[in-house]
Scaffold this motif. Structure first.
Motif, mmCIF file in Angstrom:
data_model
loop_
_atom_site.group_PDB
_atom_site.id
_atom_site.type_symbol
_atom_site.label_atom_id
_atom_site.label_comp_id
_atom_site.label_asym_id
_atom_site.label_seq_id
_atom_site.Cartn_x
_atom_site.Cartn_y
_atom_site.Cartn_z
ATOM 1 N N UNK A 123 2.035 -6.164 -13.292
ATOM 2 C CA UNK A 123 1.257 -5.640 -14.414
ATOM 3 C C UNK A 123 0.121 -4.750 -13.932
ATOM 4 N N UNK A 124 -0.144 -4.754 -12.619
ATOM 5 C CA UNK A 124 -1.112 -3.834 -12.025
ATOM 6 C C UNK A 124 -0.354 -2.741 -11.286
ATOM 7 N N UNK A 125 -0.696 -1.492 -11.566
ATOM 8 C CA UNK A 125 -0.053 -0.371 -10.901
ATOM 9 C C UNK A 125 -0.583 -0.234 -9.479
ATOM 10 N N UNK A 126 0.082 0.612 -8.692
ATOM 11 C CA UNK A 126 -0.374 0.840 -7.322
ATOM 12 C C UNK A 126 -1.782 1.431 -7.301
ATOM 13 N N UNK A 127 -2.063 2.372 -8.196
ATOM 14 C CA UNK A 127 -3.393 2.982 -8.238
ATOM 15 C C UNK A 127 -4.465 1.934 -8.527
ATOM 16 N N UNK A 128 -4.194 1.066 -9.505
ATOM 17 C CA UNK A 128 -5.170 0.033 -9.848
ATOM 18 C C UNK A 128 -5.359 -0.947 -8.692
ATOM 19 N N UNK A 129 -4.261 -1.291 -8.017
ATOM 20 C CA UNK A 129 -4.361 -2.203 -6.880
ATOM 21 C C UNK A 129 -5.142 -1.563 -5.737
ATOM 22 N N UNK A 130 -4.898 -0.266 -5.504
ATOM 23 C CA UNK A 130 -5.612 0.446 -4.440
ATOM 24 C C UNK A 130 -7.107 0.491 -4.747
ATOM 25 N N UNK A 131 -7.465 0.739 -5.997
ATOM 26 C CA UNK A 131 -8.877 0.747 -6.386
ATOM 27 C C UNK A 131 -9.504 -0.629 -6.205
ATOM 28 N N UNK A 132 -8.752 -1.680 -6.556
ATOM 29 C CA UNK A 132 -9.276 -3.037 -6.384
ATOM 30 C C UNK A 132 -9.510 -3.341 -4.909
ATOM 31 N N UNK A 133 -8.584 -2.885 -4.047
ATOM 32 C CA UNK A 133 -8.749 -3.119 -2.613
ATOM 33 C C UNK A 133 -9.950 -2.358 -2.072
ATOM 34 N N UNK A 134 -10.133 -1.103 -2.497
ATOM 35 C CA UNK A 134 -11.276 -0.321 -2.036
ATOM 36 C C UNK A 134 -12.598 -0.936 -2.485
#
Length: 368
Positions: A123-134
């Motif tokens: 339910x989380x896209x790659x972009x959203x996951x990348x932002x969360x990691x950053x």
């Protein structure tokens, strides 16, 4: 668990689905919940068939008596560095391990295993996951600035469906122990040569015995050894109420890891979780102010299980010769990972702290 008999020959699942309009591959889009073609933009809505997720009989699986349709063959290879079992499609011969960034070459063998019964879609896209990691990296103290810059360069994250077992069981337990009730008595003690009265705590123990019962539903056990358990445990909680019956379309554009923890070994971990819960139930049933548990005898029946896939975004970065791994819960966006320490930042902080302490000491001395 003993070897599972081979199923009848069936086409190998590739988790690739050609676009109806241009022939390129669809991928599952977490933002839209559809199959989407990145080439031409065509989408297909996912079909909700409303099928109930069936549990499988644990004893039948241990005795190699599962129906043939519950078994599948996939092409996998084991990473020589971290031991992850990575699934390949027929057209792929070499990939980078998504768990540790080590090159992995596919072998020619097939792996027989129990099919997934359910999947929790991303339910989380790659972009959203990348932002969360950053964001997570930005909150780390004493991490080298170079790692944050390296991670923020936009290198792609890998969507991985991680295997888990769930176990259901009906339990009935009998126990014996003691219930402790706190009471106080007055004692006279001598303080500086003078008698004083004090309240002294005592415990009155009473023998007790009884029975408890609990049905365990979906005790969740990681079926992978690729990542440190402390990271995957920290990704919890998972909302398993959103599980849906397994369909390979949800894996389009993602990788799936094969389970490496055998079914019976996973059950051993599940039983340990059940036993701790049962002991808490027993202590609650004993009641009182204190409890002593002498014996718990538990009968377990109607054990069932299912193999499920949970979504994880993963990045493995090699920084100054060492690999650092970050994982993001594909349902909630919760982040965990490995981090290096910057020696010069730690040294600077220690020097700064010493200077501040010295300055405060000087000010205090001058005021006195």
């Amino acid at each position: 668990m003993s070897d599972i008999p081979p199923p009848p020959p069936t086409p190998e699942e590739t988790h690739r689905f050609p676009c109806e309009q241009c022939g390129a591959d669809y991928r599952f889009d977490p933002d839209k919940g559809t199959l989407t073609c990145d080439h031409c933009g065509h989408t297909i809505a996912m079909q909700d068939e409303g099928e109930r997720i069936r549990e499988l009989d644990f004893r039948a699986a241990l005795n190699d008596q599962l129906p043939a349709q519950e078994i599948e063959e996939t092409r996998t290879a084991s990473c020589p560095n971290c031991g992850a079992s990575v699934e390949f499609d027929p057209a792929t011969h070499a990939v980078e391990c998504p768990f540790c960034a080590t090159p992995v070459v596919a072998d020619t063998g097939a792996n027989r295993h129990i099919k997934p019964r359910a999947v929790l879609p991303f339910s989380w896209s790659e972009r959203a996951a990348h932002n969360a990691m950053n964001d997570w990296l930005g909150r780390l103290w004493f991490a080298p600035s170079g790692l944050k810059d390296y991670a923020r360069k936009g290198r792609r994250m890998q969507g991985i469906y991680t295997p888990y077992w769930t176990y259901d069981a009906d339990t009935k337990s009998s126990y014996s122990g003691q219930r402790g009730t706190i009471y106080y008595v007055t004692r006279t003690v001598m303080v500086d040569g003078k008698p004083q009265q004090r309240q002294v705590q005592k415990i009155r123990w009473t023998p007790v015995s009884g029975r408890t019962a609990r049905f365990f539903d979906d005790v969740l056990i990681l079926a992978s050894r690729a990542l440190p358990k402390r990271y995957t445990d920290a990704l919890q909680p998972w909302d398993l109420s959103h599980l849906i019956p397994y369909s390979p379309e949800y894996l389009a554009g993602f990788r799936a890891e094969a389970y490496t923890v055998p079914l019976d070994e996973g059950y051993g971990e599940a039983r340990a979780i059940m036993d701790r819960t049962i002991e808490r139930d027993v202590r609650f049933d004993i009641g009182g102010d204190r409890q002593q548990v002498h014996r718990i005898d538990t009968t377990v029946s109607d054990v069932t299980f299912k193999h499920i896939l949970l979504p994880v975004w993963l990045a493995a970065y090699k920084y100054r010769g060492k690999t650092y791994r970050f994982v993001v819960n594909g349902q909630t966006g919760r982040v965990q990972g490995e981090r290096p320490w910057s020696a010069w930042k730690i040294a600077f902080a220690m020097i700064l702290g010493a200077l501040v302490a010295a300055g405060l000491g000087y000010i205090i001395a001058q005021n006195q």
